[in-house]
Scaffold this motif. Structure first.
Motif, PDB file in Angstrom:
ATOM      1  N   GLN A   1       0.823  -1.214   0.000  1.00  0.00           N
ATOM      2  CA  GLN A   1       0.000   0.000   0.000  1.00  0.00           C
ATOM      3  C   GLN A   1       0.858   1.265   0.000  1.00  0.00           C
ATOM      4  N   LEU A   2       2.027   1.191   0.618  1.00  0.00           N
ATOM      5  CA  LEU A   2       2.938   2.338   0.664  1.00  0.00           C
ATOM      6  C   LEU A   2       3.835   2.423  -0.573  1.00  0.00           C
ATOM      7  N   GLY A   3       3.715   1.440  -1.474  1.00  0.00           N
ATOM      8  CA  GLY A   3       4.529   1.431  -2.681  1.00  0.00           C
ATOM      9  C   GLY A   3       5.958   0.987  -2.451  1.00  0.00           C
ATOM     10  N   ARG A   4       6.212   0.300  -1.350  1.00  0.00           N
ATOM     11  CA  ARG A   4       7.562  -0.144  -1.009  1.00  0.00           C
ATOM     12  C   ARG A   4       7.828  -1.594  -1.412  1.00  0.00           C
ATOM     13  N   LEU A   5       6.791  -2.302  -1.835  1.00  0.00           N
ATOM     14  CA  LEU A   5       6.907  -3.712  -2.196  1.00  0.00           C
ATOM     15  C   LEU A   5       5.879  -4.010  -3.275  1.00  0.00           C
ATOM     16  N   SER A   6       6.229  -4.892  -4.179  1.00  0.00           N
ATOM     17  CA  SER A   6       5.296  -5.299  -5.229  1.00  0.00           C
ATOM     18  C   SER A   6       4.462  -6.485  -4.748  1.00  0.00           C
ATOM     19  N   SER A   7       3.186  -6.473  -5.072  1.00  0.00           N
ATOM     20  CA  SER A   7       2.322  -7.596  -4.685  1.00  0.00           C
ATOM     21  C   SER A   7       2.648  -8.858  -5.474  1.00  0.00           C
ATOM     22  N   THR A   8       3.483  -8.740  -6.497  1.00  0.00           N
ATOM     23  CA  THR A   8       3.893  -9.918  -7.266  1.00  0.00           C
ATOM     24  C   THR A   8       5.283 -10.413  -6.864  1.00  0.00           C
ATOM     25  N   SER A   9       5.884  -9.798  -5.856  1.00  0.00           N
ATOM     26  CA  SER A   9       7.231 -10.204  -5.443  1.00  0.00           C
ATOM     27  C   SER A   9       7.191 -11.525  -4.671  1.00  0.00           C
ATOM     28  N   ARG A  10       8.300 -12.218  -4.692  1.00  0.00           N
ATOM     29  CA  ARG A  10       8.413 -13.481  -3.954  1.00  0.00           C
ATOM     30  C   ARG A  10       8.307 -13.242  -2.451  1.00  0.00           C
ATOM     31  N   VAL A  11       8.877 -12.147  -1.978  1.00  0.00           N
ATOM     32  CA  VAL A  11       8.819 -11.822  -0.547  1.00  0.00           C
ATOM     33  C   VAL A  11       7.362 -11.708  -0.100  1.00  0.00           C
ATOM     34  N   TYR A  12       6.573 -10.989  -0.869  1.00  0.00           N
ATOM     35  CA  TYR A  12       5.155 -10.832  -0.566  1.00  0.00           C
ATOM     36  C   TYR A  12       4.460 -12.195  -0.539  1.00  0.00           C
ATOM     37  N   GLY A  13       4.711 -13.002  -1.549  1.00  0.00           N
ATOM     38  CA  GLY A  13       4.081 -14.325  -1.626  1.00  0.00           C
ATOM     39  C   GLY A  13       4.476 -15.233  -0.487  1.00  0.00           C
ATOM     40  N   TRP A  14       5.769 -15.277  -0.171  1.00  0.00           N
ATOM     41  CA  TRP A  14       6.248 -16.150   0.903  1.00  0.00           C
ATOM     42  C   TRP A  14       5.721 -15.722   2.269  1.00  0.00           C
ATOM     43  N   LEU A  15       5.749 -14.422   2.534  1.00  0.00           N
ATOM     44  CA  LEU A  15       5.236 -13.957   3.827  1.00  0.00           C
ATOM     45  C   LEU A  15       3.748 -14.248   3.968  1.00  0.00           C
ATOM     46  N   ASN A  16       2.996 -14.074   2.890  1.00  0.00           N
ATOM     47  CA  ASN A  16       1.570 -14.406   2.931  1.00  0.00           C
ATOM     48  C   ASN A  16       1.344 -15.894   3.135  1.00  0.00           C
ATOM     49  N   LEU A  17       2.137 -16.711   2.457  1.00  0.00           N
ATOM     50  CA  LEU A  17       1.995 -18.162   2.601  1.00  0.00           C
ATOM     51  C   LEU A  17       2.311 -18.606   4.030  1.00  0.00           C
ATOM     52  N   VAL A  18       3.410 -18.131   4.569  1.00  0.00           N
ATOM     53  CA  VAL A  18       3.800 -18.516   5.926  1.00  0.00           C
ATOM     54  C   VAL A  18       2.775 -18.012   6.939  1.00  0.00           C
TER      55      VAL A  18
END
Length: 89
Positions: free
Chosen positions: A19-36
């Motif tokens: 939301q702050l534009g600091r991370l892409s919603s398609t990034s691996r970091v985003y995906g992994w943190l959501n999965l965990v």
């Protein structure tokens, strides 16, 4: 309780960063943190027999896993430096 807070933070922190534009919603970091995070919360919900919350978090985990698997098969195209500074991985 600590596990639930940690799981929630794994979902909320990347959401806020997107939301702050600091991370892409398609990034691996985003995906992994959501999965965990969603997996931890789903396990907690199953233990507590909280079926509505289990459904929510299980679906969230499945969608996150699907996105990560899809990202593995998608060919990465170069990103311009101007775009790269807006989306960090």
């Amino acid at each position: 309780m600590f596990v639930q807070v940690l799981g929630s933070l794994c979902v909320l922190v990347p959401f806020v960063l997107v939301q702050l534009g600091r991370l892409s919603s398609t990034s691996r970091v985003y995906g992994w943190l959501n999965l965990v995070g969603s997996s931890v919360l789903a396990a907690e919900a199953a233990i507590g027999r909280d079926w509505g919350f289990l459904l929510l978090e299980a679906v969230w985990a499945i969608v996150s896993l699907r996105s990560l698997l899809k990202a593995r098969t998608v060919r990465v195209t170069p990103v311009s430096p101007a775009t790269r500074k807006h989306y960090r991985r």
